[in-house]
Design an enzyme around this catalytic site. Structure first.
Site, short mmCIF file in Angstrom:
data_model
loop_
_atom_site.label_atom_id
_atom_site.label_comp_id
_atom_site.label_asym_id
_atom_site.label_seq_id
_atom_site.Cartn_x
_atom_site.Cartn_y
_atom_site.Cartn_z
N HIS A 64 0.71 -1.25 -0.05
CA HIS A 64 0.00 -0.06 0.26
C HIS A 64 1.28 1.25 -0.43
CE1 HIS A 64 -4.05 -1.97 0.61
NE2 HIS A 64 -2.99 -3.58 0.93
N GLY A 69 -4.97 1.47 5.74
CA GLY A 69 -5.92 1.52 6.83
C GLY A 69 -7.30 2.30 6.19
N GLY A 70 -7.70 3.20 7.89
CA GLY A 70 -8.61 3.75 7.49
C GLY A 70 -10.13 3.15 8.14
N GLU A 71 -10.11 1.59 8.37
CA GLU A 71 -10.75 1.22 8.95
C GLU A 71 -11.62 1.22 10.51
OE1 GLU A 71 -9.71 -2.00 6.49
OE2 GLU A 71 -8.60 -0.52 7.86
N TYR A 131 -10.89 -2.34 -3.06
CA TYR A 131 -11.71 -3.45 -2.61
C TYR A 131 -13.06 -3.13 -3.36
CZ TYR A 131 -9.61 -4.97 1.59
OH TYR A 131 -8.94 -5.65 2.11
N ARG A 164 -15.91 -6.39 3.87
CA ARG A 164 -15.89 -5.37 3.74
C ARG A 164 -15.83 -5.49 2.19
NH1 ARG A 164 -9.94 -4.94 6.50
NH2 ARG A 164 -10.25 -6.99 5.75
N HIS A 225 -3.43 -13.08 0.20
CA HIS A 225 -3.36 -13.28 1.61
C HIS A 225 -3.65 -15.27 1.88
CE1 HIS A 225 -3.35 -9.06 1.48
NE2 HIS A 225 -4.30 -8.57 1.49
N ARG A 228 -4.19 -16.83 4.88
CA ARG A 228 -4.44 -15.82 6.19
C ARG A 228 -5.32 -16.66 7.65
NH1 ARG A 228 -7.84 -11.05 4.96
NH2 ARG A 228 -7.66 -11.19 6.52
N ASP A 284 1.82 -6.36 2.34
CA ASP A 284 1.35 -5.93 2.88
C ASP A 284 1.75 -4.77 3.07
OD1 ASP A 284 -1.43 -5.30 2.53
OD2 ASP A 284 -2.39 -6.98 4.09
#
Length: 386
Positions: A64, A69-71, A131, A164, A225, A228, A284
């Site tokens: 990134h 972020g920003g969640e 996303y 999301r 991912h 995960r 990531d």
């Protein structure tokens, strides 16, 4: 301006033994066992690495670069990544992505950040979209972005099986994959759909169905991912048999559970008979690493780090892999997936992106596009605002 690197234990990533590399400008012009004889007046620098491993620079296929972020609100936005965040980890090429926040961050800012990193000496590309569907684009379509914007090489990271995501239908997903694939054909770029895989129970079902019901080549579908959680990883092993490249995330300490580390994922993939040349590892870096409960509430938060990539390389070596094999998912495999034809390998005619490794695969020297960024472990070239 010529630089001669002498007596390296060369891995291209294949091991070829002790040899020498001659760098002219941004390119490797000679690599071999015979020491070139040149007038001293032509050589800017001669460095004798005394048998240390000389290897390709790492390619981080998922970072990134504008921050993630920003969640949890505006204050949780991760800042953009500086040049040395990559180079100190041995990363000489990077691909930027957008994540959850593809509103306050967009393709315009991603492309601009890629150009900025290029000005500072790194090799940088990005994907368009994020996303969500409809995709955030600059020209109005994914195909237009890939065709007309030099740094844009694919679509991603498009969220699948995640609370999301936009919960795209199969038809929407296939239309995006078609745009990426055709644009890749038109330009010679990767033309992939880089898919963020969440913890949802559907796992890789949409990718399996897309491959089964369309004519789009399997290589276009690129899940990340995949380590995960264990069920998702097991599905990825099966998916890779169709011809997909699959990407494991090098999670930092404290963020691996309930999944498996990138190094263990590679070893298990290998043991399962997977096509290891289609397995890649990314950081990531700059992205947030949130964990959520069943109601979608945040339970843990962290930030991805590029530094974990050389640590993952060291883990693979400690597990008994030869250096040549351990390097591949961080170098040549990524270059093959992304069609970066001058990256990921050491050879005459390739870009001069290379590392000299110390003990335990520590990063001693980093050269990106023919210029030193790290010498003896110290940062000697920093980003504009570092």
């Amino acid at each position: 301006m010529l630089t001669l690197i002498k007596n390296g234990d060369i891995h291209t990533p294949e091991a070829i033994g002790i040899g020498h590399a001659l760098i002219a400008g941004e390119q490797i012009v000679y690599l071999g066992a015979e020491l070139p004889t040149l007038p001293s007046s032509l050589l800017t620098e001669v460095i004798d690495v005394e048998g240390a491993p000389l290897v390709p620079g790492l390619i981080d296929g998922h970072a990134h670069i504008t921050g993630g972020g920003g969640e949890t609100g505006p204050a949780s936005r991760v800042p953009p990544m500086g040049l040395s965040a990559f180079t100190k980890a041995g990363v000489t090429s990077v691909v930027g992505v957008l994540g959850t926040d593809d509103i306050t961050r967009n393709t315009q800012t991603l492309v601009q950040q890629a150009y900025g990193l290029r000005e500072e000496g790194l090799s940088a590309w990005c994907h368009t979209g994020g996303y969500h569907v409809p995709l955030t684009t600059l020209t109005g379509s994914a195909r237009g972005d890939i065709v007309f914007l030099d740094p844009v090489i694919g679509v991603g990271e498009l969220a699948i099986s995640d609370h999301r995501s936009s919960q795209p239908t199969l038809d929407e997903f296939l239309r995006i994959a078609s745009e990426a694939h055709v644009a890749g054909l038109m330009t010679g770029k990767a033309g992939i759909v880089h898919c963020h895989m969440g913890d949802g129970a559907r796992g890789l079902a949409m990718l399996e169905e897309a491959i089964a019901t369309s004519e789009i080549p399997a290589r276009v579908f690129n899940p990340t991912h995949i380590n995960r959680n264990t069920p998702l990883f097991e599905e990825a092993v099966a998916l890779a048999r169709h011809g997909c490249f699959v990407d494991a995330t090098a999670f930092p300490c404290g963020h691996v559970d309930p999944g498996i580390s990138a190094s263990d994922a590679y070893l298990q993939f290998r043991e399962a008979g997977g096509r290891t040349e289609r397995f890649t590892i990314s950081s990531d870096g700059g992205g947030c690493l949130p964990a959520f409960d069943h109601d979608g509430n945040l339970t843990r938060f962290g930030v991805g780090l590029c530094d974990i990539l050389p640590e993952t390389l060291a883990d693979l070596i400690r597990a008994g892999l030869p250096l040549s094999e351990a390097l591949a998912p961080l170098t040549s495999n990524v270059a093959d997936l992304l069609k970066l034809r001058r990256k990921g390998r050491l050879a005459a005619g390739m870009d001069a992106d290379l590392l000299v490794l110390g003990e335990d695969q520590s990063i001693q020297h980093v050269m990106a596009r023919g210029k030193w960024h790290i010498r003896n472990g110290d940062i000697i070239r920093r980003g504009t605002y570092e």
